[in-house]
Scaffold this motif. Structure first.
Motif, PDB file in Angstrom:
ATOM      1  N   VAL A  28       1.166  -1.184   0.262  1.00 24.80           N
ATOM      2  CA  VAL A  28       0.367   0.211   0.616  1.00 24.80           C
ATOM      3  C   VAL A  28       1.069   1.420  -0.118  1.00 24.80           C
ATOM      4  N   ARG A  29       2.038   1.358   0.341  1.00 25.15           N
ATOM      5  CA  ARG A  29       2.769   1.939   0.795  1.00 25.15           C
ATOM      6  C   ARG A  29       3.250   2.724  -0.945  1.00 25.15           C
ATOM      7  N   ARG A  30       3.146   1.724  -1.675  1.00 21.30           N
ATOM      8  CA  ARG A  30       3.073   3.318  -3.146  1.00 21.30           C
ATOM      9  C   ARG A  30       2.166   3.449  -3.369  1.00 21.30           C
ATOM     10  N   PHE A  31       0.793   3.577  -2.476  1.00 18.43           N
ATOM     11  CA  PHE A  31      -0.334   5.039  -2.922  1.00 18.43           C
ATOM     12  C   PHE A  31      -0.532   6.020  -1.457  1.00 18.43           C
ATOM     13  N   SER A 244      -3.694  27.429 -17.219  1.00 15.58           N
ATOM     14  CA  SER A 244      -4.206  28.069 -15.629  1.00 15.58           C
ATOM     15  C   SER A 244      -5.427  27.029 -15.140  1.00 15.58           C
ATOM     16  N   GLN A 245      -6.423  27.897 -16.120  1.00 12.27           N
ATOM     17  CA  GLN A 245      -7.645  27.761 -15.473  1.00 12.27           C
ATOM     18  C   GLN A 245      -8.278  26.163 -15.632  1.00 12.27           C
ATOM     19  N   LEU A 246      -7.624  25.118 -16.926  1.00 18.22           N
ATOM     20  CA  LEU A 246      -7.585  23.919 -16.697  1.00 18.22           C
ATOM     21  C   LEU A 246      -6.715  23.446 -15.284  1.00 18.22           C
ATOM     22  N   GLU A 247      -8.107  22.448 -14.421  1.00 19.01           N
ATOM     23  CA  GLU A 247      -7.566  22.206 -12.741  1.00 19.01           C
ATOM     24  C   GLU A 247      -8.103  20.556 -12.895  1.00 19.01           C
ATOM     25  N   VAL A 248      -6.364  19.857 -12.892  1.00 15.71           N
ATOM     26  CA  VAL A 248      -6.320  18.073 -12.866  1.00 15.71           C
ATOM     27  C   VAL A 248      -5.657  18.218 -11.944  1.00 15.71           C
ATOM     28  N   ALA A 249      -6.242  16.429 -11.204  1.00 20.95           N
ATOM     29  CA  ALA A 249      -5.844  16.544  -9.851  1.00 20.95           C
ATOM     30  C   ALA A 249      -5.623  14.991 -10.100  1.00 20.95           C
ATOM     31  N   MET A 250      -4.482  13.785  -8.713  1.00 22.57           N
ATOM     32  CA  MET A 250      -4.732  13.015  -9.527  1.00 22.57           C
ATOM     33  C   MET A 250      -4.215  12.703  -8.460  1.00 22.57           C
ATOM     34  N   LEU A 251      -3.909  11.289  -8.211  1.00 20.87           N
ATOM     35  CA  LEU A 251      -3.742  10.529  -6.703  1.00 20.87           C
ATOM     36  C   LEU A 251      -2.224  10.448  -6.707  1.00 20.87           C
ATOM     37  N   TYR A 252      -1.728  10.149  -5.403  1.00 19.88           N
ATOM     38  CA  TYR A 252       0.033  10.213  -5.191  1.00 19.88           C
ATOM     39  C   TYR A 252      -0.096   8.647  -5.782  1.00 19.88           C
ATOM     40  N   ARG A 290      -7.464  -0.781 -11.667  1.00 17.24           N
ATOM     41  CA  ARG A 290      -6.012  -1.132 -12.738  1.00 17.24           C
ATOM     42  C   ARG A 290      -5.135  -2.550 -11.921  1.00 17.24           C
ATOM     43  N   PRO A 291      -6.330  -3.679 -12.432  1.00 16.31           N
ATOM     44  CA  PRO A 291      -5.826  -4.969 -11.986  1.00 16.31           C
ATOM     45  C   PRO A 291      -4.482  -5.395 -11.904  1.00 16.31           C
ATOM     46  N   ALA A 292      -3.197  -4.524 -13.219  1.00 18.60           N
ATOM     47  CA  ALA A 292      -2.167  -4.888 -13.737  1.00 18.60           C
ATOM     48  C   ALA A 292      -1.679  -4.721 -12.352  1.00 18.60           C
ATOM     49  N   ASN A 293      -2.030  -3.497 -10.993  1.00 21.21           N
ATOM     50  CA  ASN A 293      -1.867  -3.039  -9.717  1.00 21.21           C
ATOM     51  C   ASN A 293      -1.473  -4.885  -8.650  1.00 21.21           C
ATOM     52  N   VAL A 294      -2.307  -5.587  -9.088  1.00 25.06           N
ATOM     53  CA  VAL A 294      -2.167  -7.114  -8.080  1.00 25.06           C
ATOM     54  C   VAL A 294      -1.153  -7.344  -8.407  1.00 25.06           C
ATOM     55  N   TRP A 295      -0.732  -7.341  -9.769  1.00 19.77           N
ATOM     56  CA  TRP A 295       1.162  -8.114  -9.645  1.00 19.77           C
ATOM     57  C   TRP A 295       1.856  -7.430  -8.561  1.00 19.77           C
ATOM     58  N   PHE A 296       2.039  -6.294  -8.784  1.00 21.98           N
ATOM     59  CA  PHE A 296       2.598  -5.252  -8.063  1.00 21.98           C
ATOM     60  C   PHE A 296       2.754  -6.047  -6.661  1.00 21.98           C
ATOM     61  N   VAL A 297       1.208  -6.374  -6.016  1.00 24.68           N
ATOM     62  CA  VAL A 297       1.144  -6.820  -4.166  1.00 24.68           C
ATOM     63  C   VAL A 297       1.694  -8.386  -4.488  1.00 24.68           C
ATOM     64  N   ALA A 298       1.075  -9.200  -5.376  1.00 28.75           N
ATOM     65  CA  ALA A 298       1.804 -10.108  -5.151  1.00 28.75           C
ATOM     66  C   ALA A 298       3.891 -10.251  -5.739  1.00 28.75           C
ATOM     67  N   ARG A 299       4.385  -9.048  -6.001  1.00 29.74           N
ATOM     68  CA  ARG A 299       5.878  -8.647  -5.563  1.00 29.74           C
ATOM     69  C   ARG A 299       6.226  -9.059  -4.256  1.00 29.74           C
ATOM     70  N   GLN A 300       5.176  -8.051  -3.596  1.00 26.03           N
ATOM     71  CA  GLN A 300       5.577  -7.829  -2.383  1.00 26.03           C
ATOM     72  C   GLN A 300       5.853  -9.292  -1.675  1.00 26.03           C
ATOM     73  N   LEU A 301       5.284 -10.670  -2.243  1.00 29.12           N
ATOM     74  CA  LEU A 301       5.124 -11.660  -1.574  1.00 29.12           C
ATOM     75  C   LEU A 301       6.966 -12.118  -1.318  1.00 29.12           C
ATOM     76  N   LEU A 302       7.563 -11.898  -2.590  1.00 27.33           N
ATOM     77  CA  LEU A 302       8.822 -12.661  -2.657  1.00 27.33           C
ATOM     78  C   LEU A 302       9.388 -11.946  -2.126  1.00 27.33           C
TER      79      LEU A 302
END
Ligand SMILES: Cc1cc2nc3c(=O)[nH]c(=O)nc-3n(C[C@H](O)[C@H](O)[C@H](O)COP(=O)(O)OP(=O)(O)OC[C@H]3O[C@@H](n4cnc5c(N)ncnc54)[C@H](O)[C@@H]3O)c2cc1C
Length: 303
Positions: A28-31, A244-252, A290-302
């Motif tokens: 979870v530290r990734r996010f 500057s009038q176009l505002e965009v927000a994304m997640l950490y 992004r289900p591909a993130n699940v592989w990132f979680v799986a790698r944490q098991l190694l």
């Protein structure tokens, strides 16, 4: 996979046990820059040097005790006081303020937060949760907005109703954070195919951007879909919009390079920094996006 992950997000047994697993906490530290507000504040200070504003959100939802909702309000009051030196806004879920327990108490909590935000000259955002909460959340917003001009609400492009919700809010000169939508919704209320959600997102932008130009709406495009942002920008340019009038927000932690690029190009960019220990359901929704993130979680098991 998306449906399975969103089902897991609501499963009580998993919600109690998964946060205890070390590999899950590592993943979870990734996010999250960290569980404490200090880590979020440090991340926000770093973002400031890149001309990216911070949107703080304390994780937690569906609270069952009003005393906990009171602590959330007090926490945000401290956050507003502690973040004077940086460009920061806050974002809160209605069920984190007690909406499941008592709507009147949730509204009173929201009013307290709006007053604290006004005093600190900061903006308060109301997150949008699953469709069972849409009417009640918009009701809170409609009642609060006349007394609080610096409060906005998130709307979800996957819901069929959103276009009429926008039209209904426009007389209030609202602030809208447009998201695609993160919950499991049935086809009776929401588009289920990604291309339909994307098309509706763009159509809503085309509807709302002229209102931004008439200063009747603050619009924040909360998406990592940089192609959609580029399309919205082309439309905004045709309307004579300034970058500057176009505002965009994304997640950490998501599309960090794009956040920096957009800020360098002159767009107004916000990074939503979540923190706190109640990350389970929120994190599962990030995996579902992004289900591909699940592989990132799986790698944490190694090892
Ligand atoms: C600032 C902010 C506030 C939000 N607030 C709410 C809210 O109040 N209510 C609500 O229902 N939803 C909210 N969301 C979540 C939103 O509804 C979507 O679920 C989420 O943003 C993913 O959709 P997308 O717009 O990024 O587009 P997508 O089409 O899902 O993604 C576009 C691209 O971004 C990248 N990407 C997207 N998500 C991830 C991820 N999790 N991990 C890695 N890469 C990813 C991928 O490369 C993908 O191809 C918020 C999102 C943001 C950014």
């Amino acid at each position: 996979m998306r449906r399975l992950l969103l089902w897991c997000a609501q499963n009580r047994w998993l919600a109690t046990h998964v946060p205890r697993w070390r590999f899950a906490r590592r993943a979870v530290r990734r996010f999250l820059p960290g569980e404490g507000f200090e880590a979020a504040l440090k991340a926000a200070v770093d973002f400031k040097t890149q001309r990216i504003g911070a949107l703080f959100t304390l994780l937690g939802e569906n609270l069952t005790d009003l005393a906990d909702a009171d602590s959330v309000v007090k926490h945000y009051e401290e956050v507003l006081a502690a973040s004077r030196e940086i460009e920061a806004e806050i974002s809160v879920k209605p069920t984190q303020l007690g909406l499941d327990i008592d709507a009147a108490a949730a509204f009173a909590n929201l009013q307290r937060l709006a007053r604290a935000a006004e005093k600190a000259k900061r903006f308060l955002w109301i997150d949008m949760e699953g469709s069972a909460y849409t009417d009640r959340t918009l009701d809170l917003y409609r009642r609060l907005r006349p007394q609080a001009p610096h409060v906005g609400v998130a709307l979800q492009a996957y819901l069929y109703r959103t276009v009429s919700d926008v039209a209904g809010l426009l007389p209030l000169r609202p602030a809208i954070r447009l998201v695609k939508g993160a919950y499991a919704e049935p086809p009776e209320v929401a588009f289920t195919a990604k291309r339909d959600v994307d098309a509706n997102y763009l159509a809503l932008c085309v509807f709302m951007l002229p209102e931004v130009m008439r200063s009747r709406l603050r619009l924040v495009l909360a998406t990592h879909d940089v192609d959609l942002v580029a399309k919205a920008w082309r439309f905004g340019q045709a309307l004579g919009m300034d970058r500057s009038q176009l505002e965009v927000a994304m997640l950490y932690g998501i599309r960090a390079g794009e956040q920096v690029r957009l800020a360098r190009e002159g767009f107004t960019v916000w990074d939503l920094i979540a923190y706190g220990d109640a990350w389970y359901a929120w994190y599962l929704r990030r995996l579902a996006e992004r289900p591909a993130n699940v592989w990132f979680v799986a790698r944490q098991l190694l090892p």
